[in-house]
Design an enzyme around this catalytic site. Sequence first.
Site, mmCIF file in Angstrom:
data_model
loop_
_atom_site.group_PDB
_atom_site.id
_atom_site.type_symbol
_atom_site.label_atom_id
_atom_site.label_comp_id
_atom_site.label_asym_id
_atom_site.label_seq_id
_atom_site.Cartn_x
_atom_site.Cartn_y
_atom_site.Cartn_z
ATOM 1 C CG HIS A 1 33.785 -15.913 -0.140
ATOM 2 N ND1 HIS A 1 33.997 -14.558 -0.273
ATOM 3 C CD2 HIS A 1 32.440 -16.081 -0.213
ATOM 4 C CE1 HIS A 1 32.839 -13.937 -0.424
ATOM 5 N NE2 HIS A 1 31.888 -14.850 -0.379
ATOM 6 C CB CYS B 1 41.982 -15.000 9.796
ATOM 7 S SG CYS B 1 40.289 -14.830 9.177
ATOM 8 C CB THR C 1 38.372 -6.486 7.045
ATOM 9 O OG1 THR C 1 37.669 -7.606 6.483
ATOM 10 C CG2 THR C 1 37.458 -5.704 7.963
ATOM 11 C CG HIS D 1 33.478 -8.783 -0.881
ATOM 12 N ND1 HIS D 1 33.264 -8.911 0.481
ATOM 13 C CD2 HIS D 1 34.352 -9.767 -1.215
ATOM 14 C CE1 HIS D 1 33.991 -9.912 0.933
ATOM 15 N NE2 HIS D 1 34.664 -10.446 -0.062
ATOM 16 C CD GLU E 1 34.693 -6.773 5.023
ATOM 17 O OE1 GLU E 1 35.210 -5.780 5.569
ATOM 18 O OE2 GLU E 1 35.345 -7.780 4.676
#
Length: 329
Positions: A55, A26, A181, A138, A140
Site C-alpha cells: 500500500h 519491513c 498482522t 482490508h 489481509e
Amino acid sequence: MADPKTETAGGPGPLDILLAAPRGFCAGVDRAIQIVDRALERYGRPVYVRHEIVHNRYVVESLQARGAVFVDTLEEVPDGVPVVFSAHGVPKSVPAEAEARGLFYLDATCPLVSKVHVDADRHHGAGRHVILIGHRGHPEVIGTMGQLPDGSISLVETVEDVATLPGKDDRGAGLAYVTQTTLSVDDTAAIVEALKARFPEIASPHKEDICYATTNRQEAVKILAERVEAMLVIGAPNSSNSMRLVEVAERAGCARAQLVQRAADLDCTAFDDVRTLGITAGASAPEILVEEVIEAFRAHRGVRVEEVRVREENVSFKLPRALTASEPA
C-alpha cells in the site's frame, strides 16, 4: 546533517526533527517488491500484479514505470504472462483459479501473514471455529478469511464485537483466535482480553500474530510522542500499519499527529510554531519519501535531525525458488 540556518527576523526558528528507528520498509514489503523486480528482470514486461503489491503509490507507480500491470482480479490477466499475488495474501480460491487457467504465478504474501493462514487452517482442521481480529475489507483480512470455508471464521473488529459472538454459555473450548498482522498492539490486547474473559478456554496463537515491524514501529512512536510537539507519519491512507501509527501517536500524548503521503502533500508553514517534530514511516513507505519530507523542511527553515533508535531489525525472507534458480521457471 547540516547545521540549522540562521533564524531570520519574524521567520520560523530552527526545527529539531526526531526520526524514529526502525521505520519504513519491513522484511515482508522488501521481499514483495523484490519479487516484482526480479520477475520483470527474468521474464520481461509485462508482469501482472493482483492488487497493489504494497500500500504505497510511490512504490506502485515506480513498478508500473518498469512494466508491472496492477489489476483487481485474475480475469484481467491474459494467458501466458506471470502474475504476482500481493504481500497482503489472497484467499485460497485465487491460486486455485490461477492453476485452473494454467497461469504462472508468484506468491509475494508476507511469510508472517502466511503463518496466520497456516494457524487458521490448523485450528479449522482441529474442529475449532476461528475468530479473526482485524479490519473488515482490508486485503489481509479478505485473504485470511478466504483460507477457510464460509461459516468457519468470524471477524471481530472491536471489544464490543466480542459480546455479539454466539455461544453465551460456551467456555470457548471449540474456539481459536488469530489476528491481522498490522493492528494496534494496544487495541488488539484489549480485544484478546475480552475474548479470554468471555471464552476462558479459547485457543491462542503459539506466537503473537501482530508482526515484529508493526510492534517495533508503534513502540518507537510511543517514545517519540513524549518528546515532540507534532508527529508526521509517512504512509498511505489505505495502509493499516501507517494509520495505526497516527492513532498510537495521538494516544501517547501527541495531539498533532497526521499522515502524509509525500513532501508534495505537505504544507511546511503549518508547522512554523513547532520546534520539535517527530517523523516516522509506515512499513510500506520507502526511505526516499522520508528524505523528501526532511528536505522540504530544510528548504523552509533550519533543521537538525536526531535518529531515535528503539530496536534493531535484521529480519529477511527468502525469495521464491523460481526467481533464484539458475534457469527461469
